[in-house]
Design a protein around this motif. Structure first.
Motif, PDB file in Angstrom:
ATOM      1  N   THR A 283       0.672  -1.275   0.033  1.00 48.86           N
ATOM      2  CA  THR A 283      -0.187  -0.052   0.051  1.00 48.86           C
ATOM      3  C   THR A 283       1.002   1.253  -0.036  1.00 48.86           C
ATOM      4  N   GLY A 284       2.129   1.257   0.381  1.00 46.09           N
ATOM      5  CA  GLY A 284       2.899   2.299   0.624  1.00 46.09           C
ATOM      6  C   GLY A 284       2.900   3.354   1.832  1.00 46.09           C
ATOM      7  N   GLU A 285       1.729   2.558   2.407  1.00 48.30           N
ATOM      8  CA  GLU A 285       1.477   3.486   3.961  1.00 48.30           C
ATOM      9  C   GLU A 285       2.590   3.173   4.828  1.00 48.30           C
ATOM     10  N   CYS A 286       2.645   4.119   5.690  1.00 49.22           N
ATOM     11  CA  CYS A 286       3.716   4.188   6.867  1.00 49.22           C
ATOM     12  C   CYS A 286       2.815   3.160   7.959  1.00 49.22           C
ATOM     13  N   THR A 287       3.622   2.120   8.314  1.00 48.00           N
ATOM     14  CA  THR A 287       3.425   1.229   9.437  1.00 48.00           C
ATOM     15  C   THR A 287       3.712   1.380  10.977  1.00 48.00           C
ATOM     16  N   GLY A 288       4.939   2.163  10.934  1.00 49.49           N
ATOM     17  CA  GLY A 288       5.381   2.382  12.085  1.00 49.49           C
ATOM     18  C   GLY A 288       6.581   3.368  12.041  1.00 49.49           C
ATOM     19  N   ARG A 289       7.226   3.494  13.346  1.00 45.87           N
ATOM     20  CA  ARG A 289       8.461   3.976  13.674  1.00 45.87           C
ATOM     21  C   ARG A 289       9.409   3.716  14.626  1.00 45.87           C
ATOM     22  N   SER A 290      10.636   3.616  14.745  1.00 43.81           N
ATOM     23  CA  SER A 290      11.594   3.306  15.717  1.00 43.81           C
ATOM     24  C   SER A 290      12.340   4.457  15.822  1.00 43.81           C
ATOM     25  N   GLY A 291      12.686   4.831  17.159  1.00 45.19           N
ATOM     26  CA  GLY A 291      13.983   5.841  17.296  1.00 45.19           C
ATOM     27  C   GLY A 291      15.308   5.160  17.094  1.00 45.19           C
ATOM     28  N   CYS A 292      16.396   5.830  16.868  1.00 46.99           N
ATOM     29  CA  CYS A 292      17.623   5.562  16.716  1.00 46.99           C
ATOM     30  C   CYS A 292      18.592   6.161  17.512  1.00 46.99           C
ATOM     31  N   THR A 293      19.702   5.779  18.048  1.00 42.67           N
ATOM     32  CA  THR A 293      20.607   6.543  18.652  1.00 42.67           C
ATOM     33  C   THR A 293      21.138   7.929  17.727  1.00 42.67           C
ATOM     34  N   PRO A 294      21.858   7.282  16.394  1.00 38.11           N
ATOM     35  CA  PRO A 294      22.307   8.501  15.566  1.00 38.11           C
ATOM     36  C   PRO A 294      21.272   9.406  15.235  1.00 38.11           C
TER      37      PRO A 294
ATOM     38  N   GLY B  26      27.599  10.022  14.745  1.00 34.06           N
ATOM     39  CA  GLY B  26      27.693   9.813  16.268  1.00 34.06           C
ATOM     40  C   GLY B  26      28.813   8.577  16.306  1.00 34.06           C
ATOM     41  N   GLY B  27      29.178   7.984  15.263  1.00 33.06           N
ATOM     42  CA  GLY B  27      29.792   6.847  15.439  1.00 33.06           C
ATOM     43  C   GLY B  27      29.243   5.683  16.052  1.00 33.06           C
ATOM     44  N   SER B  28      27.872   5.423  15.805  1.00 32.11           N
ATOM     45  CA  SER B  28      27.374   4.330  16.354  1.00 32.11           C
ATOM     46  C   SER B  28      26.289   3.511  15.159  1.00 32.11           C
ATOM     47  N   LEU B  29      26.099   2.165  15.794  1.00 29.60           N
ATOM     48  CA  LEU B  29      25.211   1.509  14.956  1.00 29.60           C
ATOM     49  C   LEU B  29      24.007   0.943  15.920  1.00 29.60           C
ATOM     50  N   ASP B  30      23.132   0.957  15.428  1.00 29.40           N
ATOM     51  CA  ASP B  30      21.867   0.430  16.258  1.00 29.40           C
ATOM     52  C   ASP B  30      21.119  -0.913  15.466  1.00 29.40           C
ATOM     53  N   CYS B  31      21.054  -1.834  16.253  1.00 32.11           N
ATOM     54  CA  CYS B  31      20.452  -3.041  15.652  1.00 32.11           C
ATOM     55  C   CYS B  31      19.192  -3.514  16.314  1.00 32.11           C
ATOM     56  N   PHE B  32      18.207  -3.547  15.238  1.00 31.21           N
ATOM     57  CA  PHE B  32      16.820  -3.904  15.588  1.00 31.21           C
ATOM     58  C   PHE B  32      16.553  -5.267  15.139  1.00 31.21           C
ATOM     59  N   ILE B  33      15.695  -5.813  15.931  1.00 34.12           N
ATOM     60  CA  ILE B  33      15.061  -7.167  15.767  1.00 34.12           C
ATOM     61  C   ILE B  33      13.387  -7.054  15.612  1.00 34.12           C
ATOM     62  N   ASP B  34      12.695  -7.073  14.525  1.00 36.79           N
ATOM     63  CA  ASP B  34      11.504  -7.344  14.246  1.00 36.79           C
ATOM     64  C   ASP B  34      10.791  -5.673  14.686  1.00 36.79           C
ATOM     65  N   ARG B  35      11.645  -4.807  14.373  1.00 34.70           N
ATOM     66  CA  ARG B  35      11.314  -3.345  14.676  1.00 34.70           C
ATOM     67  C   ARG B  35      11.513  -3.015  15.961  1.00 34.70           C
ATOM     68  N   VAL B  36      12.317  -3.669  16.982  1.00 32.13           N
ATOM     69  CA  VAL B  36      12.572  -3.141  18.323  1.00 32.13           C
ATOM     70  C   VAL B  36      14.032  -3.418  18.368  1.00 32.13           C
ATOM     71  N   LYS B  37      14.376  -1.872  19.073  1.00 34.18           N
ATOM     72  CA  LYS B  37      16.040  -1.881  19.047  1.00 34.18           C
ATOM     73  C   LYS B  37      16.359  -2.796  20.088  1.00 34.18           C
ATOM     74  N   ALA B  38      17.444  -3.622  19.666  1.00 36.07           N
ATOM     75  CA  ALA B  38      17.984  -4.623  20.425  1.00 36.07           C
ATOM     76  C   ALA B  38      19.557  -4.239  21.079  1.00 36.07           C
ATOM     77  N   SER B  39      20.197  -3.452  20.162  1.00 35.38           N
ATOM     78  CA  SER B  39      21.405  -3.208  20.847  1.00 35.38           C
ATOM     79  C   SER B  39      22.106  -1.956  20.075  1.00 35.38           C
ATOM     80  N   ASN B  40      23.219  -1.465  20.805  1.00 37.71           N
ATOM     81  CA  ASN B  40      23.706  -0.386  20.262  1.00 37.71           C
ATOM     82  C   ASN B  40      25.381  -0.632  20.158  1.00 37.71           C
ATOM     83  N   PHE B  41      25.805  -0.354  19.070  1.00 34.09           N
ATOM     84  CA  PHE B  41      27.524  -0.400  18.848  1.00 34.09           C
ATOM     85  C   PHE B  41      27.888   0.973  18.819  1.00 34.09           C
ATOM     86  N   THR B  42      28.972   1.462  19.641  1.00 36.54           N
ATOM     87  CA  THR B  42      29.618   2.564  19.326  1.00 36.54           C
ATOM     88  C   THR B  42      31.221   2.499  19.155  1.00 36.54           C
ATOM     89  N   THR B  43      31.749   3.285  18.462  1.00 38.55           N
ATOM     90  CA  THR B  43      33.093   3.123  18.237  1.00 38.55           C
ATOM     91  C   THR B  43      33.979   4.165  19.319  1.00 38.55           C
TER      92      THR B  43
END
Length: 80
Positions: free
Chosen positions: A31-42, A63-80
């Motif tokens: 449909t092209g419709e927005c189905t949700g949003r998740s916040g990120c560290t960067p 900011g030198g970080s990576l966020d990992c999401f599993i099924d739309r839920v933030k699971a971890s954050n990796f920073t340099t």
């Protein structure tokens, strides 16, 4: 809202976009419709990558970080 990166997640059957607002946005592929949003560290997202098993999404940006999401839920954050 401007988008810097977009990818397709087969498990979620959704396009996932990220940009200057520091959030992932999920879009229904039929449909092209927005189905949700998740916040990120960067505060700005420049790259996205998906893996289908499990439904994993990695977002990177300022900011030198990576966020990992599993099924739309933030699971971890990796920073340099």
């Amino acid at each position: 809202e401007s988008y810097n990166a977009i990818t397709y997640n087969q498990n979620l059957d959704s396009f996932v976009s990220g940009g200057n607002n520091g959030r992932l946005t999920f879009w229904d592929s039929a449909t092209g419709e927005c189905t949700g949003r998740s916040g990120c560290t960067p505060s700005m997202i420049y790259t996205l990558s998906c893996n289908t098993v499990p439904s994993m999404i990695v977002a990177g940006g300022t900011g030198g970080s990576l966020d990992c999401f599993i099924d739309r839920v933030k699971a971890s954050n990796f920073t340099t």
